[in-house]
Scaffold this motif. Structure first.
Motif, mmCIF file in Angstrom:
data_model
loop_
_atom_site.group_PDB
_atom_site.id
_atom_site.type_symbol
_atom_site.label_atom_id
_atom_site.label_comp_id
_atom_site.label_asym_id
_atom_site.label_seq_id
_atom_site.Cartn_x
_atom_site.Cartn_y
_atom_site.Cartn_z
ATOM 1 N N GLY A 130 0.840 -1.239 -0.128
ATOM 2 C CA GLY A 130 -0.014 -0.064 0.077
ATOM 3 C C GLY A 130 0.848 1.213 -0.167
ATOM 4 O O GLY A 130 0.320 2.219 -0.823
ATOM 5 N N ASP A 131 1.985 1.307 0.940
ATOM 6 C CA ASP A 131 2.872 2.336 0.697
ATOM 7 C C ASP A 131 3.351 2.758 -0.672
ATOM 8 O O ASP A 131 3.897 3.881 -1.109
ATOM 9 C CB ASP A 131 3.852 2.036 1.848
ATOM 10 N N ILE A 132 3.806 1.619 -1.321
ATOM 11 C CA ILE A 132 4.304 1.473 -2.650
ATOM 12 C C ILE A 132 3.139 2.247 -3.700
ATOM 13 O O ILE A 132 3.840 3.220 -4.379
ATOM 14 C CB ILE A 132 4.857 0.375 -3.248
ATOM 15 N N GLU A 137 -5.200 -9.632 -8.095
ATOM 16 C CA GLU A 137 -4.365 -9.339 -6.958
ATOM 17 C C GLU A 137 -3.539 -8.228 -6.871
ATOM 18 O O GLU A 137 -3.090 -7.744 -7.757
ATOM 19 C CB GLU A 137 -3.596 -10.752 -6.550
ATOM 20 N N ILE A 138 -3.122 -7.985 -5.401
ATOM 21 C CA ILE A 138 -2.484 -6.813 -5.349
ATOM 22 C C ILE A 138 -0.875 -6.916 -5.714
ATOM 23 O O ILE A 138 0.156 -5.996 -5.832
ATOM 24 C CB ILE A 138 -2.335 -6.409 -3.827
ATOM 25 N N MET A 139 -0.499 -8.298 -5.945
ATOM 26 C CA MET A 139 0.982 -8.496 -6.114
ATOM 27 C C MET A 139 1.510 -8.123 -7.274
ATOM 28 O O MET A 139 2.587 -7.742 -7.729
ATOM 29 C CB MET A 139 1.258 -10.114 -6.152
ATOM 30 N N ALA A 140 0.573 -8.069 -8.471
ATOM 31 C CA ALA A 140 1.020 -7.346 -9.666
ATOM 32 C C ALA A 140 -0.234 -7.049 -10.676
ATOM 33 O O ALA A 140 -0.264 -7.475 -11.655
ATOM 34 C CB ALA A 140 1.517 -8.755 -10.688
ATOM 35 N N SER A 143 -0.833 -2.426 3.883
ATOM 36 C CA SER A 143 -0.664 -3.635 3.378
ATOM 37 C C SER A 143 -1.185 -3.694 1.864
ATOM 38 O O SER A 143 -0.404 -4.303 1.194
ATOM 39 C CB SER A 143 -1.433 -4.657 4.310
ATOM 40 N N GLY A 144 -1.910 -2.916 1.578
ATOM 41 C CA GLY A 144 -2.483 -2.945 0.034
ATOM 42 C C GLY A 144 -3.512 -3.763 0.048
ATOM 43 O O GLY A 144 -4.335 -3.656 -1.068
ATOM 44 N N THR A 145 -3.470 -4.691 0.977
ATOM 45 C CA THR A 145 -4.995 -5.729 0.749
ATOM 46 C C THR A 145 -6.104 -4.876 1.176
ATOM 47 O O THR A 145 -6.269 -4.061 1.899
ATOM 48 C CB THR A 145 -4.696 -6.783 1.777
ATOM 49 N N GLY A 146 -7.070 -5.255 0.475
ATOM 50 C CA GLY A 146 -8.482 -4.647 0.396
ATOM 51 C C GLY A 146 -8.489 -3.489 -0.610
ATOM 52 O O GLY A 146 -9.639 -3.354 -1.150
ATOM 53 N N ILE A 147 -7.356 -2.923 -1.152
ATOM 54 C CA ILE A 147 -7.518 -2.033 -2.235
ATOM 55 C C ILE A 147 -7.914 -2.852 -3.430
ATOM 56 O O ILE A 147 -8.771 -2.439 -4.304
ATOM 57 C CB ILE A 147 -5.954 -1.397 -2.332
ATOM 58 N N GLY A 172 -0.852 0.201 13.708
ATOM 59 C CA GLY A 172 -1.369 -0.535 14.976
ATOM 60 C C GLY A 172 -2.413 -1.569 14.230
ATOM 61 O O GLY A 172 -2.934 -2.341 14.990
ATOM 62 N N LYS A 173 -2.521 -1.607 13.013
ATOM 63 C CA LYS A 173 -3.474 -2.713 12.170
ATOM 64 C C LYS A 173 -2.875 -3.793 11.439
ATOM 65 O O LYS A 173 -1.738 -3.709 11.273
ATOM 66 C CB LYS A 173 -4.473 -1.840 11.440
ATOM 67 N N ASP A 174 -3.488 -5.057 11.539
ATOM 68 C CA ASP A 174 -3.168 -5.957 10.592
ATOM 69 C C ASP A 174 -3.876 -5.843 9.268
ATOM 70 O O ASP A 174 -4.818 -5.202 8.987
ATOM 71 C CB ASP A 174 -3.126 -7.289 11.075
ATOM 72 N N ASN A 175 -3.448 -6.826 8.422
ATOM 73 C CA ASN A 175 -4.110 -6.634 6.818
ATOM 74 C C ASN A 175 -5.396 -7.045 7.014
ATOM 75 O O ASN A 175 -6.432 -6.445 6.371
ATOM 76 C CB ASN A 175 -3.299 -7.497 6.183
ATOM 77 N N LEU A 176 -5.959 -8.112 8.021
ATOM 78 C CA LEU A 176 -7.147 -8.133 7.932
ATOM 79 C C LEU A 176 -8.231 -7.223 8.546
ATOM 80 O O LEU A 176 -9.307 -6.819 7.917
ATOM 81 C CB LEU A 176 -7.673 -9.309 8.835
ATOM 82 N N THR A 177 -7.526 -6.249 9.255
ATOM 83 C CA THR A 177 -8.467 -5.139 9.843
ATOM 84 C C THR A 177 -8.392 -4.037 8.668
ATOM 85 O O THR A 177 -9.511 -3.443 8.421
ATOM 86 C CB THR A 177 -7.518 -4.585 11.062
ATOM 87 N N GLU A 178 -7.461 -3.880 7.918
ATOM 88 C CA GLU A 178 -7.388 -2.932 6.838
ATOM 89 C C GLU A 178 -8.400 -3.320 5.594
ATOM 90 O O GLU A 178 -9.126 -2.332 5.169
ATOM 91 C CB GLU A 178 -5.885 -2.738 6.288
ATOM 92 N N ILE A 179 -8.516 -4.575 5.521
ATOM 93 C CA ILE A 179 -9.246 -5.083 4.414
ATOM 94 C C ILE A 179 -10.904 -4.844 4.975
ATOM 95 O O ILE A 179 -11.513 -4.528 4.149
ATOM 96 C CB ILE A 179 -9.319 -6.661 4.266
ATOM 97 N N ALA A 180 -11.325 -5.177 6.288
ATOM 98 C CA ALA A 180 -12.521 -4.842 6.835
ATOM 99 C C ALA A 180 -12.865 -3.420 6.834
ATOM 100 O O ALA A 180 -14.005 -3.183 6.343
ATOM 101 C CB ALA A 180 -12.487 -5.595 8.259
#
Length: 281
Positions: free
Chosen positions: A65-67, A145-148, A168-172, A213-221
């Motif tokens: 996500g930062d990238i 997927e966010i990987m590519a 994390s980029g996940t959820g985006i 302070g969050k993990d990727n599942l929290t960011e996704i939700a």
């Protein structure tokens, strides 16, 4: 009739330590502008001799996500907007320049808005629907997927306004991008099976706590909730199928049983086609 040729950008991340682009086979001149993102933040541009990237950015990041946000901000700040597609590859994706050229050609030919290459069967993966299906050029999908991922410039710049919502980029990938696509009317999304890539390392995003302070599942939700709010504020723009298949689908590890059961008719149809094909051998 295809539109006039417009160059695309392919962003490839790099840790600033290992050999740059070590998983990329440089077998042909690229039909795209290369953007190298050094996520160490140490400015190792001196190690890029011979690669000749059109763009280079060194910025310390925690995850994808930062990238995405760094690339978006860099292009905005430098008024770079005249490109057709932008691809954003992790540094552990094995693919060649010629396959990237082919991927972009197919996307332009099919007028895709969002797409990715398929994954080889020996890749590290979480979602089986992205594994390469031999004999198919491309297949529609709800998200990539966010990987590519590859995004049209319009989708990238609109979604980029919200990239800061996920370190994390996940959820985006699964919620934000499809929602933005509907708002823009650019909803042609596909996995291109005529081109494959290998994901060479295990997934490293899971179970990490980021600086927020969050993990990727929290960011996704949280991104799911944000996109639900967009849908609720624009009810005439979103079809019930989109709400059911994208927005209301909870992200979990693996595939929920209810979705597996829905695949049974397709399973039998594919089995029938396979048997018919084999009968002609």
């Amino acid at each position: 009739m295809m539109s006039s040729i417009q160059k695309s950008i392919v962003v490839i991340s790099w840790d600033g330590i290992s050999s740059p682009l070590s998983y990329i086979l440089k077998d042909k001149a690229p039909d795209f502008d290369l953007f190298i993102f050094d996520y160490s933040g140490q400015d190792n541009a001196s190690q890029l001799e011979g690669l000749q990237p059109a763009y280079y950015l060194s910025q310390k990041t925690e995850c994808k996500g930062d990238i995405l946000l760094g690339v978006y901000s860099h292009l905005i700040q430098n008024s770079v907007s005249d490109f057709k597609y932008i691809g954003l590859l992790d540094d552990d994706i094995f693919i060649s320049y010629s396959d990237l050229n082919k991927l972009l050609f197919i996307a332009g030919m099919e007028q895709l808005d969002v797409f990715q290459a398929s994954l080889t069967h020996d890749s590290y993966y979480q979602h089986r629907q992205f594994i390469q299906k031999a004999g198919s050029v491309m297949m529609p999908t709800n998200w990539v997927e966010i990987m590519a991922p590859f995004y049209s410039s319009a989708v990238f710049f609109e979604a980029g306004k919200e990239f800061n919502r996920s370190i994390s980029g996940t959820g985006i990938d699964v919620y934000l991008i499809p929602t933005v696509q509907v708002l823009l009317g650019k909803t042609k999304t596909a996995v291109v099976h005529a081109v494959s890539m290998k994901h060479c390392r295990p997934i490293r995003t899971d179970n990490r706590i980021f600086r927020n302070g969050k993990d990727n599942l929290t960011e996704i939700a949280e991104l799911q909730s944000y996109c639900m709010d967009i849908v609720n504020r624009n009810p005439t723009k979103f079809e019930p199928d989109f709400v059911r298949d994208v927005i209301n689908r909870k992200y979990v590890y693996g595939i929920p049983l209810e979705y597996k059961l829905k695949r049974i008719p397709t399973l039998f149809a594919n089995l029938y086609r396979f048997l018919v094909d084999e009968s002609y051998r």
